[in-house]
Design a protein around this motif. Sequence first.
Motif: not given
Length: 622
Positions: A394-410
Amino acid sequence: MNSPLLLLLGFTAPMLASPDDATAADKPNIVWLTTEDNSANWYRLYDKNGAPTPNIERLAEHGLVFNNAYSCAPVCSTARSTIISGCYGPRLGAQYHRRELPVAMPGGVNPFPWYLRQAGYYTTNNSKTDYNFRKEDMKDAWDESSRKATYRNREPGQPFFHVQNYTQTHEGQLFGDLPKGVDKIVDPSDVEVFPYHPDTPLFREKYAQYLTRQHDVDSQLGKMIDQLEADGLLNDTFIFHYGDHGGVLPGSKGYARNDGLQVAMVVYVPRNWKHLAPAEPGSRVDGFVEFVDLSATALNLAGIDIPEGIDGRPFLGEDISLEELNERDTAFGYAERFDEKYDMVRFLRKGKYTYQRNYQPFNFDGLFNEYRYKQPAYREWRDLHKEGKLNEAQAAFFEPRPAECLYDLERDPHEVNNLADDPKYADILADMRTSLEKRLKGMPDLGFIPEPVFVSASGGEGEAFGRDNKERIAELIDIADLELVPFDEAQSQIAQALQSKDPLKRYWGLIVCSAFGDKAARFVPEATKLAASDENLLVRARAAEFLGLSGTGDPVPVLVDVLRTSTDPIEANLILNTVVLLRDGEPGIPFDFSKVEGAPWFQRKKGIGNFVQRRIAQFRGE
């Protein structure tokens, strides 16, 4: 008397005798029923927790459901610009919401309804346009475009293309309560809260409100379907339903992530034109479709040649097979400026994986946007973060992000668990990274040219400007991608960028320094010089940003000076994003706006000047 087909659909309005229902028409009619700000996951048709939409579900029984449909942008003007042109926004400079400079349609391409008109169609739009293109390029798109526009004004027997837009699901509907007399269709205690949202009574209330809105708008769509039935048109009319992009709860609309981009896409297939559909009515299609494909699809259904200059491909009509359609497994998205808030994110889905490239990873998603924060849930989310009451997701929305993200939607449909650093996914990550890089260089992507530079240098001729600067943009992409390699490997090329004669290479070199943070400390002396005396104000601002984020210098005097010096409100607004970032994020640097009130851009009240005034009001706590 009602036909068996209509009884199956559940519609009972009387059929009207007219020439349209006597025999099959020469060309199919096409109707688009669009709603605003709703991701696919708000529909029971796509998610067991979604709202019941009986009219849309009945259309699906006699049509096609596209399981993987994507808006190319997570906000309306950019998404609609993609639809009307059939071109990806960043290729034309149409990726900003809202436009500060209307851009030209690409050479040799007209808005797609123009081609339908030339083929004898009556084209009507009721009523939203919100395009980022020049008015003169749009003037011949519609026979009618207004809140009174209707296909009923066509000549007898004339084929038509009609768009009906519904606003009941728009983000603004969640600024307050449901209207009096409207009961929620679900108890707030029964909703399933997304993992990145705080599970609070307010969030649950807004979920319940939105599900209710989704259900209510379905009844409005039903009235239009009843009208088409009453006019004897269902046997010859393709009816598309889709949301204009994802949304609507915080963290979706405006963000290039799956919840902001994946939409419902349901197409009713008329009996007389079943041969133009690649599957039997009642089927679900796994192949990926994008908004950039909608124009080509409409033209293909009408039997019209598709212009060579567009990016989209048809997914209905002659010569579209289900086998080929199901081989399509890629979707592309982009997010840049939303009103006054800047960011730069590119999205790629391939198969079950999504890849997000954050080109300013030191930024955070929750950066203030005046319109966004009218929604009470946004304000509560921010307040809970300040109070330290959020978990990691929940806190990630207000913090710096990684330059790239990878997610498995399944496994992770709301993109919470980033796999980019997991060695098991290294090959997939590399493939997604390479695929995106090739796409951006091939377009080329004008987002790598800062908006104030693009506006002043292009004259709105985005496609031509991109073509003339294709090599330069590729070099800027290479600099930006230095964020993705270890600093020891990147530092020599960063040094070259900071010493380049091209101010945009210096600009991107400094963004890369901010992405590396403390690791880039060796560039503090060079950044200090650039902040003090570079001839380009945007370079000075990015240098000050790096010094402020790294805690190696005071950015305030530099930012005050560049804001006093700037004469361009677009440039000033971009610089103000740095001010907001440094003030609202770490390190929390205070800033006094009274020191820049005399700047030439300060009093401008129109266009982006309005956003500047909102920004200033936010800082003053007004």
